[in-house]
Design an enzyme around this catalytic site. Structure first.
Site, short mmCIF file in Angstrom:
data_model
loop_
_atom_site.label_atom_id
_atom_site.label_comp_id
_atom_site.label_asym_id
_atom_site.label_seq_id
_atom_site.Cartn_x
_atom_site.Cartn_y
_atom_site.Cartn_z
N PRO A 129 0.85 -1.19 0.00
CG PRO A 129 0.08 -0.97 2.19
CD PRO A 129 0.85 -1.89 1.30
CB CYS A 136 2.31 5.40 7.67
SG CYS A 136 2.61 6.96 6.82
CE LYS A 140 3.95 -2.47 4.43
NZ LYS A 140 4.81 -1.35 4.86
CG ASN A 162 7.68 -3.80 2.98
OD1 ASN A 162 7.26 -2.81 3.57
ND2 ASN A 162 8.00 -3.77 1.71
CG ASP A 199 16.29 -2.19 1.50
OD1 ASP A 199 15.63 -1.16 1.21
OD2 ASP A 199 17.18 -2.19 2.37
NE ARG A 211 11.57 2.79 -0.55
CZ ARG A 211 12.77 2.96 -0.04
NH1 ARG A 211 13.41 4.11 -0.23
NH2 ARG A 211 13.36 2.00 0.64
#
Length: 353
Positions: A27, A112, A151, A212, A214, A237
């Site tokens: 997300p 976040c 997450k 999650n 890299d 990303r």
């Protein structure tokens, strides 16, 4: 070229939801909207995708622009809607709304780190309040029939690896999958993700664990799964304006040959497709608005991503400014086709001055 085997990297289930390939699209605010998800599903075919994160407080107050984040189309399933907020009752209310939109999974954002989210007591700020975080998970689980997932980051700062305690709490409260971004909230995206943290967390929970941080290539994905024992990998990303990265990772995890790199023409075609889908998405969400206003809104939402479609090509920096100011699909097509033709002719913006 990396390769695996279907038996070594199988899918998994989140409650009743089957994830056929252990590859997930993260997300990402302003990125994982419906337009990009359609493209990513077609090209990269991840086993599970998530929406941009949805503000529970915005839903509580009926913010129109937030509802469009929850629009789902059949071809992108299974799909999770991610929500964030700091109040159990409001989060439960938003979860019910998301379920009503057809979410296969409700994901709770506790990762976040950006200040505008954390200052409301949401996102990664909940890592500092385990009791409240657990209450939020329990409230959401009670509110919906679909699986609930969470997450998280490793912790708020380096002083405490909070994820194991939190994950156990969430599992006990009914969460059916945990995703760990293997950085601390205070890091943002700086430094390298510490995959050892994923391995350590694997020993603390029985529900599916997603790693999650890299993951850029199929080699990265395979190495993370081999080294940590996680059930799947989440890509963020590396997929921005680059759904072909997802295709390569998908191939590696399923034992297939990696597809070739896309040509410049393919990249340009998808950039234009992305812009058209974005405009259509905006139009569907606000059909009474003037078409020119809708088109400008849709294109503006992609200005930061469009240059990435041609990143690395000769002269690409020379048209970055134009792409960051584009105002229509026709203008975008003109810029990209002129650039391509100039490249073929041996002239590029940097050389033209």
């Amino acid at each position: 070229m990396a390769s695996g085997s279907p038996s070594k990297y199988p899918g998994f289930s989140v409650g009743s939801i089957k994830v056929d390939v252990p590859l997930l699209l993260a997300p990402m605010e302003d990125v994982s909207n419906l337009a990009f998800r359609k493209i990513c599903k077609r090209i990269g075919n991840p086993g599970l995708m998530f929406t941009e994160f949805v503000s529970a407080m915005a839903i509580h107050y009926g913010a129109k622009k937030t509802y469009k984040k929850m629009v789902i189309v059949p071809e992108e399933r299974p799909l999770g809607i991610q929500i964030f907020g700091g109040e159990p009752d409001v989060m439960a209310e938003t979860a019910r709304v998301a379920e009503g939109f057809g979410a296969d999974i409700i994901d709770i954002n506790m990762g976040c780190w950006v200040p505008k989210v954390c200052k409301t007591g949401s996102g990664a700020a909940l890592l500092k309040d385990p009791e409240l975080a657990e209450k939020i998970v329990a409230a959401v689980v009670k509110a919906v029939k679909v699986p609930v997932t969470v997450k998280v980051r490793a912790g708020w700062d380096y002083s405490l690896f909070a994820a194991p305690d939190l994950a156990r709490r969430f599992q006990d409260a009914g969460a059916q999958m945990i995703t760990l971004h293997a950085r601390f909230a205070k890091q943002g995206f700086e430094g390298e993700a510490n995959w050892q943290l994923i391995k350590d967390l694997r020993e603390s929970v029985q529900v599916p664990l997603i790693g999650n941080g890299d993951i850029k290539t199929s080699d990265d994905a395979i190495r993370m799964m081999d080294e940590t024992g996680c059930d799947g990998v989440m890509v963020g990303r590396a997929a921005i304006s680059n759904p072909w990265a997802m295709a390569k990772i998908h191939a590696g995890l399923t034992g297939q040959p990696e597809p070739p790199d896309p040509t410049l023409d393919e990249r340009i075609a998808v950039a234009i497709e992305h812009s058209k889908l974005m405009v259509q998405h905006e139009s569907d969400a606000d059909p009474d608005e003037k078409p020119e206003v809708i088109e400008l809104r849709g294109i503006r939402a992609l200005r930061g991503q469009l240059p990435l479609y041609i990143k690395g090509y000769p002269g690409a920096p020379g048209i970055r400014g134009k792409l960051s100011r584009v105002e229509s699909v026709a203008e975008l097509e003109d810029i990209l086709f002129t650039y391509r033709d100039g490249l073929l002719a041996g002239t590029v913006p940097e050389l033209d001055g």
